[in-house]
Design an enzyme around this catalytic site. Structure first.
Site, PDB file in Angstrom:
ATOM      1  N   ARG A  51      -0.817   0.029  -7.327  1.00 16.28           N
ATOM      2  CA  ARG A  51       0.289  -0.337  -6.444  1.00 16.28           C
ATOM      3  C   ARG A  51       1.527  -0.592  -7.311  1.00 16.28           C
ATOM      4  NH1 ARG A  51      -1.762  -5.064  -2.576  1.00 16.28           N
ATOM      5  NH2 ARG A  51      -2.409  -5.890  -4.597  1.00 16.28           N
ATOM      6  N   ASP A  53       5.375  -1.204  -8.555  1.00 20.92           N
ATOM      7  CA  ASP A  53       6.464  -2.060  -8.086  1.00 20.92           C
ATOM      8  C   ASP A  53       7.709  -1.244  -7.770  1.00 20.92           C
ATOM      9  OD1 ASP A  53       5.023  -4.408  -8.347  1.00 20.92           O
ATOM     10  OD2 ASP A  53       5.688  -4.770 -10.404  1.00 20.92           O
ATOM     11  N   ARG A 202       4.744  -3.779 -18.872  1.00 20.74           N
ATOM     12  CA  ARG A 202       6.137  -4.202 -19.013  1.00 20.74           C
ATOM     13  C   ARG A 202       6.264  -5.432 -19.916  1.00 20.74           C
ATOM     14  NH1 ARG A 202       8.033  -4.656 -12.958  1.00 20.74           N
ATOM     15  NH2 ARG A 202       9.841  -5.638 -13.962  1.00 20.74           N
TER      16      ARG A 202
END
Length: 249
Positions: A51, A53, A202
């Protein structure tokens, strides 16, 4: 039992509010489900390997869908690409066994994070990279990243909001490379592993950039990993530089 189809898709995440359907928001899942209904008349639920972002991109996202349609894989492939919005493309459609699950059957993923490392900000690629104006020591970043390779508890590299039962993951490879010639401003961080926590890639990239700026060193990264404390790792890099490249099954 209805046939199950496996779709490999790519998308530019710039104008999407992420993968998952949200009320009054434009999402990748919503775009695929709406298009499928236009083609087949069915209201289906599609499941993805990850999923993503808002702002995150994909070249190899994998989607599963069960459908009663009489169209074959090739017909669906053509119809989807004809009707999907321009920032989503279906790269392949295949019929798979009914026990296929895009999320739970995945055994590995590869992500790429792109940094534009130049004093001059990017123009045409601004929605696809993180602009870092300070010169980065990419060799130091590459060497430091080796600390993260292997099976570890990556709790320090998970954002709050999507806690998992286990924060142990295996990273099989991390590479940091700078382009050459006209691509010399582009730094790519490739991370491959058996699964990833929320914002894990990230946060890894944000931490490596701290090292590339000479603000931190490899010993700090090792200590942050061992601490299992989000506060000990670096910043979370912005979403637009991240791209899901491949999912393995």
């Amino acid at each position: 039992m209805m046939p199950t189809f496996k779709l490999t898709i790519g998308f530019d995440g710039t104008k999407f509010s992420g993968w998952q359907v949200q009320p009054d928001r434009r999402t990748v899942q919503g775009a695929i489900q709406d298009t499928w209904q236009k083609i087949t008349g069915e209201a289906v639920h599609v499941t993805a390997s990850s999923r993503t972002d808002a702002g995150v991109h994909a070249l190899g996202q994998v989607v599963g869908v069960s459908s009663a349609t009489h169209l074959d894989a090739e017909q669906l492939h053509r119809a989807l690409n004809a009707l999907l919005p321009v920032d989503v493309i279906v790269k392949g459609v295949e019929m798979v066994t009914n026990d296929f699950h895009a999320t739970y059957n995945a055994i590995g993923k590869r992500y790429r994070y792109r940094i534009y490392n130049s004093r001059c900000r990017p123009l045409f690629e601004r929605d696809m990279v993180w602009h870092v104006p300070q010169m980065l020591d990419t060799e130091a970043m590459h060497q430091a990243a080796h600390v993260l390779v292997g099976t570890h508890d990556f709790a320090s590299f998970q954002s709050a909001g999507s806690e998992r039962e286990s924060t142990v993951r295996t990273i099989s490879a991390i590479e940091v490379q700078r382009g050459s010639g006209e691509q010399g401003a582009l730094v790519e961080v490739d991370v491959e592993g058996n699964g990833f926590l929320y914002n894990m890639v990230r946060i890894i990239v944000g931490s490596l950039v701290e090292i590339g700026m000479s603000r931190r060193d490899k010993a700090w990264l090792a200590a942050a990993l061992k601490a299992c404390d989000r506060r000990q790792a670096g910043r979370t890099a912005p979403p637009q530089g991240l791209c899901l490249m491949r999912v393995d099954y």
